[in-house]
Design an enzyme around this catalytic site. Structure first.
Site, PDB file in Angstrom:
ATOM      1  N   ASP A 168     -38.764  30.323  26.548  1.00 52.80           N
ATOM      2  CA  ASP A 168     -37.345  30.173  26.226  1.00 52.80           C
ATOM      3  C   ASP A 168     -36.765  28.981  26.978  1.00 52.80           C
ATOM      4  O   ASP A 168     -37.276  28.588  28.036  1.00 52.80           O
ATOM      5  CB  ASP A 168     -36.571  31.442  26.628  1.00 52.80           C
ATOM      6  CG  ASP A 168     -37.037  32.667  25.855  1.00 52.80           C
ATOM      7  OD1 ASP A 168     -37.519  32.514  24.725  1.00 52.80           O
ATOM      8  OD2 ASP A 168     -36.912  33.782  26.398  1.00 52.80           O
ATOM      9  N   LYS A 169     -35.685  28.456  26.455  1.00 53.00           N
ATOM     10  CA  LYS A 169     -35.016  27.290  27.071  1.00 53.00           C
ATOM     11  C   LYS A 169     -34.808  27.484  28.569  1.00 53.00           C
ATOM     12  O   LYS A 169     -35.113  26.597  29.374  1.00 53.00           O
ATOM     13  CB  LYS A 169     -33.673  27.048  26.378  1.00 53.00           C
ATOM     14  CG  LYS A 169     -32.815  25.985  27.047  1.00 53.00           C
ATOM     15  CD  LYS A 169     -31.433  25.898  26.405  1.00 53.00           C
ATOM     16  CE  LYS A 169     -30.535  24.922  27.162  1.00 53.00           C
ATOM     17  NZ  LYS A 169     -29.171  24.871  26.591  1.00 53.00           N
TER      18      LYS A 169
END
Length: 315
Positions: A138-139
């Protein structure tokens, strides 16, 4: 820019009786067998100057020639983005991704992603699906990722993920104190009401996470999580389902953001932590070419260290 493929091979005596697609797949390991079969069907592979079929049986002494031009699979731009590459060889890269860095370009992030940075580092990655990336973070999750640099490595690593010979260990700071260790075996799928979220749902895909509590910190806990499967947001969803959401996870944290009795000073510091406290800390896999078992470790980033220090010092 299209890349040129220009390869030649003289058939040896020990290759007599073998299929041409088998022989060229063994000789040119940077390409998958299916890719080479596609080139045969397109007429890009010739034996003694003639187009052939994949099942052609070789007699010995033939000249095999492969000439083709191929367009890149990706059209994304190469961008000079600082990347921490902790391992590099001709087959793969291991990257220590910073939090805040999106992995793949998308509607909200057309540029400035890990893919853009990788294309700047190695332009040949544009000819691979997803620029050679076989698993994502994820970011706002930091830590280790492996990136393949050729087709055979890409397919091998995907198979390893399916066969669960890749070990991915994460470190998370959670709200509450789970048991010393356990297994979360709950299927994960799209949230029935919020389409941008994932959730534990009976119709979801198999998802298994193994966890171990490493340290208790004034009602919060440092936990190691080992992924057996790789569902979207798996660790975040599983820990939240168990009742121990990750600190800073606004998507899956729900109302339980603090332990009861958390001081105002510590609440303020937790509020200043602008991401989920999750780090991909260890990665183990079998090198596709050397067959050596490789393990890479990444220490916690500074923001997580500071938050842990604040938990230790709070009075």
């Amino acid at each position: 820019m299209n890349r040129k493929i220009a390869l030649t091979l003289n058939v040896k005596a020990e290759q007599i009786g073998q299929r041409v697609d088998v022989v060229i797949a063994e000789a040119f390991k940077e390409f998958s067998r299916s890719h080479l079969q596609k080139l045969i069907k397109e007429g890009a592979v010739k034996v003694n100057g003639k187009e052939i079929k994949p099942k052609l049986i070789l007699q010995g002494g033939e000249l095999i020639e492969i000439f083709a031009k191929e367009a890149p699979k990706l059209k994304d731009k190469a961008e000079n983005i600082e990347l921490e590459i902790i391992h590099e060889d001709q087959d793969l890269l291991v990257v220590n991704k910073a939090s805040g860095l999106v992995v793949h370009p998308g509607a909200g992030n057309p540029s400035g992603t890990l893919v853009n940075g990788l294309l700047n580092f190695d332009s040949s990655l544009s000819y691979l699906p997803r620029a050679g990336i076989v698993h994502r973070l994820d970011k706002d999750t930091s830590g280790l990722m492996v990136v393949s640099r050729n087709e055979k490595t890409y397919l091998n690593l995907i198979d390893q993920l399916k066969e669960r010979t890749v070990t991915r260990k994460y470190t998370a700071l959670v709200v509450g104190e789970p048991s010393l260790s356990g297994v979360i075996d709950k299927p994960i799928g799209r949230h029935p009401k919020v389409r941008t979220k994932q959730a534990v749902v009976s119709s979801g895909k198999e998802a298994i996470s193994r966890f171990k509590k490493v340290k208790s910190l004034r009602g919060y806990s440092l936990v190691e999580v080992l992924l057996e499967t790789g569902r979207t947001h798996q660790i975040r969803v599983h820990l939240s389902y168990l009742g121990f959401p990750i600190v800073g996870d606004n998507t899956y944290g729900g109302r339980r953001k603090y332990v009861k009795g958390t001081s105002e000073n510590l609440r303020s510091k937790i509020n200043q932590f602008k991401r989920q406290a999750l780090h991909a800390s260890s990665l183990t896999f079998i090198h596709p070419s050397t067959k050596e078992v490789l393990t890479f470790d990444s220490e916690l980033p500074d923001d997580m260290k500071q938050l842990i220090r604040a938990l230790k010092e709070d009075d």
